[in-house]
Design an enzyme around this catalytic site. Structure first.
Site, PDB file in Angstrom:
ATOM      1  N   THR A 181       0.827  -1.207   0.000  1.00 14.32           N
ATOM      2  CA  THR A 181       0.000   0.000   0.000  1.00 14.32           C
ATOM      3  C   THR A 181       0.859   1.254   0.000  1.00 14.32           C
ATOM      4  OG1 THR A 181      -1.562   1.305   1.324  1.00 14.32           O
ATOM      5  CG2 THR A 181      -0.115  -0.175   2.521  1.00 14.32           C
ATOM      6  N   TYR A 195      -1.694   0.253  10.218  1.00 16.23           N
ATOM      7  CA  TYR A 195      -1.913  -0.442   8.948  1.00 16.23           C
ATOM      8  C   TYR A 195      -0.696  -0.300   8.041  1.00 16.23           C
ATOM      9  CZ  TYR A 195      -3.444  -1.093   4.120  1.00 16.23           C
ATOM     10  OH  TYR A 195      -3.509  -1.477   2.808  1.00 16.23           O
ATOM     11  N   LYS A 222       2.238  -3.202   6.891  1.00 17.24           N
ATOM     12  CA  LYS A 222       2.574  -3.509   5.508  1.00 17.24           C
ATOM     13  C   LYS A 222       4.064  -3.282   5.239  1.00 17.24           C
ATOM     14  CE  LYS A 222      -1.190  -4.745   3.204  1.00 17.24           C
ATOM     15  NZ  LYS A 222      -1.250  -5.979   2.387  1.00 17.24           N
ATOM     16  N   PHE A 276      -2.009   2.977  -4.768  1.00 20.03           N
ATOM     17  CA  PHE A 276      -2.671   4.158  -4.236  1.00 20.03           C
ATOM     18  C   PHE A 276      -4.147   3.766  -4.062  1.00 20.03           C
ATOM     19  CE2 PHE A 276       1.410   5.630  -5.426  1.00 20.03           C
ATOM     20  CZ  PHE A 276       1.676   6.648  -4.534  1.00 20.03           C
ATOM     21  N   ILE A 308     -17.637  14.689   4.594  1.00 22.40           N
ATOM     22  CA  ILE A 308     -16.285  15.072   4.207  1.00 22.40           C
ATOM     23  C   ILE A 308     -15.498  15.336   5.485  1.00 22.40           C
ATOM     24  CG2 ILE A 308     -14.868  16.796   3.028  1.00 22.40           C
ATOM     25  CD1 ILE A 308     -17.204  17.280   1.122  1.00 22.40           C
TER      26      ILE A 308
END
Length: 270
Positions: A122, A146, A150, A174, A210
């Site tokens: 990622t 996270y 990775k 992405f 948002i």
């Protein structure tokens, strides 16, 4: 079409990106074995001719069965926990599921003389970068568990490549989006922006929120790089012929950013 039917093991193959890749592998004439615990993946995402085993990708007995009964040529490893917010709440679960289990998968691969791995990483490993677009040479500095899990997985893979004979390509995505044009495979993660906006348009959700309008961007909302999921899937197919003795890392993106408001406006327009 390959004259000899090569068999690819795909972990997490019933999930969003995994299922698209499985479909592309099938179209290209590969034989595919999928292992998925269906925590987020959907069995319906897979065609009937795909060999499917429900279970944990690090289960030694299940892996032994797969590697014994099928002549696996390469492994594509998609299975992972991917929700950033959840990773902050459950960092040890992310370390276990994303990193430690990946080590067990690779260990079992090598025990059965399967050496080729294409790993789903990622862009979260980069964290906050001052220079954009972000290149593969940027210093990785993840800001959440996270991304850290990775990056640790990448470092493990690099270790196995250097010292244990593994051959690997690592892809840092992405933001994968969209769906196959032939038959839809829906996103399996509710946090993805585009499906959430479409849910509002189609009446399944009352509104889209948002988070933040004061970013240092053109309209104040967060900017991200969106890449079509079929481009991601096809990159994996291209990588099958390129896995070599070195461990290589590639970004998958467009190098162009779109803001949250631009995504919403695009959906409104359509």
């Amino acid at each position: 079409m390959h004259t000899q039917l090569l068999t690819i093991l795909v972990t997490g193959g019933a999930g969003y990106i995994g299922a698209h890749t499985v479909r592309e592998l099938d179209k290209a004439g590969y034989s595919v074995v999928v292992i998925d615990n269906l925590a987020t993946g959907k069995r319906a995402n897979l065609a009937d001719n795909v060999t499917f085993l429900e279970g944990d990708f690090a289960d030694p007995e299940l892996l032994k069965k797969i590697f014994t009964e099928h002549k696996i040529e390469s492994v594509m490893h998609f299975a992972a926990s991917i929700e950033v917010g959840e990773s902050v709440e459950k960092p040890l679960e992310y370390l276990e599921n994303n990193t430690l289990k990946t080590a067990r998968l690779i260990q079992t691969m090598l025990e059965h003389n399967v050496k080729k791995l294409i790993f789903s990483s990622t862009a979260a490993v980069y964290g906050l970068q001052e220079v954009v677009p972000i290149s593969e040479t940027a210093v990785a500095n993840p800001i959440d568990p996270y991304g850290a899990s990775k990056l640790l997985s990448e470092q493990l893979i690099t270790y196995y490549c250097r010292f244990a004979g593994l051959q690997a390509i690592i892809f840092r995505y992405f933001n994968a989006c969209g769906s196959d044009f032939d038959k839809t495979i829906y996103s399996t993660h509710e946090s993805h922006l585009i499906p959430r906006v479409i849910d509002v348009v189609e009446g399944r959700s009352p509104q889209v929120e948002i988070y933040g309008t004061d970013y240092d961007t053109g309209d104040g909302t967060g900017v991200r790089d969106y890449i079509h999921v079929l481009d991601v899937a096809r990159a994996h197919l291209a990588a099958l012929d390129k896995v070599s003795d070195s461990c290589e890392i590639f970004n998958i993106g467009t190098s162009e950013g779109l803001s949250v408001k631009e995504i919403i406006a695009g959906v409104e327009k359509i």
